[in-house]
Design a protein around this motif. Structure first.
Motif, short mmCIF file in Angstrom:
data_model
loop_
_atom_site.label_atom_id
_atom_site.label_comp_id
_atom_site.label_asym_id
_atom_site.label_seq_id
_atom_site.Cartn_x
_atom_site.Cartn_y
_atom_site.Cartn_z
N TYR A 102 -50.29 44.19 -1.55
CA TYR A 102 -50.61 45.08 -2.67
C TYR A 102 -52.02 45.65 -2.53
CZ TYR A 102 -52.99 40.96 -4.70
OH TYR A 102 -53.80 39.87 -4.92
N ASP A 103 -52.24 46.77 -3.21
CA ASP A 103 -53.52 47.48 -3.20
C ASP A 103 -53.93 47.87 -1.79
OD1 ASP A 103 -55.76 48.70 -4.12
OD2 ASP A 103 -56.87 46.87 -4.61
N GLN A 137 -47.14 46.07 -4.83
CA GLN A 137 -47.62 46.82 -5.98
C GLN A 137 -48.95 47.52 -5.69
OE1 GLN A 137 -47.04 43.52 -5.78
NE2 GLN A 137 -48.34 42.32 -7.16
N ASP A 138 -49.22 48.53 -6.48
CA ASP A 138 -50.47 49.29 -6.40
C ASP A 138 -50.64 49.95 -5.03
OD1 ASP A 138 -52.71 50.41 -7.37
OD2 ASP A 138 -53.96 48.62 -7.34
N ASN A 139 -49.57 50.59 -4.57
CA ASN A 139 -49.64 51.47 -3.40
C ASN A 139 -49.21 52.87 -3.84
OD1 ASN A 139 -50.25 50.04 -0.62
ND2 ASN A 139 -49.07 48.55 -1.81
N ASN A 140 -48.70 53.64 -2.93
CA ASN A 140 -48.21 54.98 -3.27
C ASN A 140 -46.80 55.18 -2.71
OD1 ASN A 140 -48.46 57.52 -4.48
ND2 ASN A 140 -49.18 58.47 -2.58
N ASP A 195 -44.64 47.28 -8.59
CA ASP A 195 -45.36 47.86 -9.73
C ASP A 195 -46.38 48.88 -9.25
OD1 ASP A 195 -44.92 44.84 -9.79
OD2 ASP A 195 -44.81 45.32 -11.91
N ASP A 196 -46.73 49.81 -10.13
CA ASP A 196 -47.83 50.76 -9.89
C ASP A 196 -47.65 51.54 -8.59
OD1 ASP A 196 -49.85 50.09 -12.15
OD2 ASP A 196 -49.31 48.14 -11.32
N ASN A 197 -46.47 52.13 -8.44
CA ASN A 197 -46.23 53.03 -7.32
C ASN A 197 -45.77 54.38 -7.87
OD1 ASN A 197 -46.47 51.74 -4.45
ND2 ASN A 197 -45.63 50.10 -5.73
#
Length: 685
Positions: free
Chosen positions: A108-109, A129-132, A153-155
């Motif tokens: 992640y990240d 999570q937290d990539n694109n 999450d957070d894509n």
């Protein structure tokens, strides 16, 4: 003899020296071998654990290293910490597929914009999570048949970017996190093994009937922060989730809980921060295992009786942030909480109304709740002191001065006002119990309860005078679901007879306001007396009377005076402008110590007027000041400045000039200063 012994001694000495040299040579070889072995071992260790990482047995810590690619890893690695780096998809080597002992990967990240494809097939838990990441291809997930937990999450994943049957080759997937993406609907083709699904903070607005088909193993469903409304949720959407233990619908647009909620195993239900105004009776039926219920941050004013009848295991009730109306409508909840005692924790059950109990906890209203009662059977004579509303909401009682009908001839048989009655503040009939309570010098609260529901009620009140004459009766119709009414605009120090009769649907359709002689048996009356005015109320009443009787002539006179003054002032300014004494655009005369001195706009603004051409160093305008007019002299109508378009030859702009002059002692107009014009040479008004 000595001659013979000499050669023999030399030969022995040579043999011994040779043996000694051989031993030294073997020892040196052994040392070199040992040194090489040690160096090789150390080299192997350097190859096993990358120099930029830290290894602890089979745990490899390469996080927060600024890596753009994954280094060579030892074959025994089982947990890879690769988060908080700059790893992109080309930085994932194909050698990862041969790491057959890897169970957990933290990626992640990072800077992944596609789902990684060269991951070990032995992975059980993957954190992305937290990539694109924008897509979820089936081919990438098919390489990890043992995957159990997937965090995305957070894509930037949308519903259409999830390939059809993307999870078909992951029969062991139990946990799927897709929070804070761009989903507009529930993803299709979810595996039947799924136990926890988080879809919070997306754009989901509709849930069709088949959305959760085949997810019988699902235990936790989180749909917080979406666009869900009751009209866009199918009736049997959640009923298919028979094993669901936790349902969270926080921060949506629900007005009531969704229908047909799974009740057999549900333990946690979160409905806070919606628009709930109504909790239908039966919406929580069958939830015998419910442990936590959160209704905070809604618009609930009351709860229907029997709503919690099946909540035997409820341990936490969170209801803060609602405008609770603590009348007798919540008497049942008061009794239920006292019966549960310390087995339940309640947070936020604070009264918002009526005013006399505002900001008080419901559990503390012992004396107020003692005034309440419910008429259980016909003929029960108990004191009624509040509302018996059994509906799911309680609205603010309408004011008695609104929606009332006044009849010149009474249609309701009230007692003769000339007799001495023994009416009290409460009355009980066969099917209705009435209670009245004065609240102030001009208002009375009327509450009632009935043994059987009625379509509507007719409420009438009469002010008793000093003589035998009966005054006019004021009547109004009250809806059948109400149990409280507020009479206002009454006379102070007066006695009122207040009567009520329940109306059937047929009576209402025939105009029940006119009265029905056959309904006298159902008529219930009570007597109330308004209090006297306090000195402060009398003073306020006198002030209001004085304001209301303000003569109209005074208002008209004041308006006329204002208009006259404005007209005179306008004429005066017009005359001064014509003669040049006042309102001049060019010059004016100071009336203080500097009298008889003429000041123009340049001097008054604190700058020095330059009679030369004022030039802006960019394609703009040239302003040429004209000769100032002499004061008090008529002059022809003309403009103050003639504006010519100019084009500097050097091509400099307004904010960028060739010569930057710094004048710290003057103004700070950046346009002129950087344009090469000294501050002392420009002026403005």
């Amino acid at each position: 003899m000595f001659t013979i012994m000499a050669p023999v001694g030399v030969a022995k000495l040579r043999a011994r020296l040779f043996l000694l040299f051989l031993c030294l040579t073997l020892r040196a070889g052994m040392l070199q071998f040992a040194t090489a072995t040690i160096q090789g071992y150390i080299g192997d260790r350097d190859m096993i654990c990358p120099s930029v990482c830290r290894c602890d047995e089979d745990f490899i810590y390469c996080n927060d290293r600024g890596l753009s690619s994954i280094p060579s890893l030892p074959p025994s690695a089982s947990v890879l910490y690769l988060q908080n780096n700059q790893i992109n998809n080309p930085g994932l080597p194909t050698s990862l597929e041969r790491q057959l002992d890897v169970r957990v990967v933290y990626l992640y990240d990072n800077e992944l914009d596609e789902f990684p494809v060269h991951l070990p097939p032995s992975i059980r838990e993957l954190h992305l999570q937290d990539n694109n990441i924008r897509t979820i291809p089936r081919s990438a997930l098919a390489r990890m048949p043992l995957l159990e937990k997937l965090h995305l999450d957070d894509n930037s994943i949308s519903t259409v970017s999830i390939e059809d049957q993307a999870f078909a080759d992951n029969p062991r997937l139990r946990l799927l996190f897709l929070s804070r993406n761009h989903l507009s609907s529930i993803p299709s083709g979810l595996p039947a093994s799924l136990e926890e699904l988080r879809l919070d903070d997306n754009r989901i607005s509709t849930i069709p009937t088949h959305a959760f088909r085949g997810l019988a193993s699902l235990r936790c469903l989180v749909l917080d922060g979406n666009l869900l409304a009751n009209q866009r949720i199918a009736d049997d959407t959640f009923s298919r989730l028979s094993n669901l233990t936790e349902l969270s619908l926080v921060r949506n647009s629900l007005q009531t809980p969704p229908v047909n909620l799974p009740s057999a195993h549900l333990q946690r239900l979160s409905l806070q921060e919606n628009a709930l105004t109504h909790m239908p009776r039966g919406s929580l039926d069958g939830m015998h295992r419910l442990l936590r219920l959160d209704l905070s941050g809604n618009n609930l004013t009351t709860l229907p009786k029997g709503l919690f009848k099946d909540l035997d295991s409820l341990g936490q009730l969170l209801v803060r942030g609602n405008p609770w109306h603590c009348g007798c409508n919540l008497r049942w909840l008061y009794d239920w909480l006292h019966a549960r005692g310390n087995s339940i924790t309640v947070r936020g059950l604070t009264c918002h109304g009526p005013d006399r109990v505002r900001d008080m906890a419901l559990i503390e209203l012992a004396s107020e709740m003692e005034e309440c009662e419910v008429v259980r059977t016909a003929g029960t004579r108990d004191r009624v002191g509040g509302t018996g509303v059994d509906s799911s909401t309680t609205h603010t009682p309408p004011q008695g001065s609104l929606f009332t009908l006044r009849s010149k001839r009474p249609g309701l048989g009230l007692p003769d006002s000339g007799l001495d009655y023994t009416l009290s503040s409460s009355g009980v009939g066969k099917s209705l119990a009435l209670n009245v309570k004065p609240l102030s010098h001009n208002s009375v609260r009327v509450t009632w309860s009935v043994a059987q529901p009625s379509s509507s009620f007719r409420l009438s009140w009469l002010r008793l005078g000093t003589g035998n004459a009966m005054g006019s009766i004021t009547e109004t119709l009250v809806r059948g679901d109400r149990r409280e009414y507020l009479l206002t605009s009454l006379q102070p120090r007066s006695s009122y007879i207040i009567c009520m009769v329940p109306l059937a649907a047929s009576s209402e359709s025939k105009g029940a306001i006119s009265g029905d002689p056959d309904s006298d048996e159902a008529l219930v009356c009570a007597k109330a007396e308004t209090s006297d005015l306090t000195p402060l109320e009398e003073e306020e009443d006198e002030d209001s009377k004085q304001i209301t009787v303000l003569p109209l002539a005074g208002i008209i006179g004041g308006a006329t005076a204002i208009v006259s003054l404005a007209l005179i002032f306008g004429i005066f300014c017009w005359y001064g402008h014509r003669t040049g004494h006042l309102c001049s655009r060019d010059t004016y005369t100071r009336s203080n110590s500097r009298k008889n001195k003429t000041y123009d706009d340049y001097i008054e603004s604190g700058t020095k007027k330059d009679n030369t051409i004022l030039e802006i160093r960019s394609p703009g305008f040239q302003m040429t000041p004209m000769a100032a007019c002499q004061p008090m002299q008529p002059k022809p109508l003309r403009e103050d400045y003639i504006i010519h378009t100019i084009y500097p030859s050097n091509g400099t702009g307004l904010y960028k000039g060739d010569n930057h002059v710094s004048n710290a002692g003057h103004g700070t107009n950046r346009g002129y200063r950087e344009g090469g014009i000294p501050d002392i040479d420009y002026c403005y008004t």
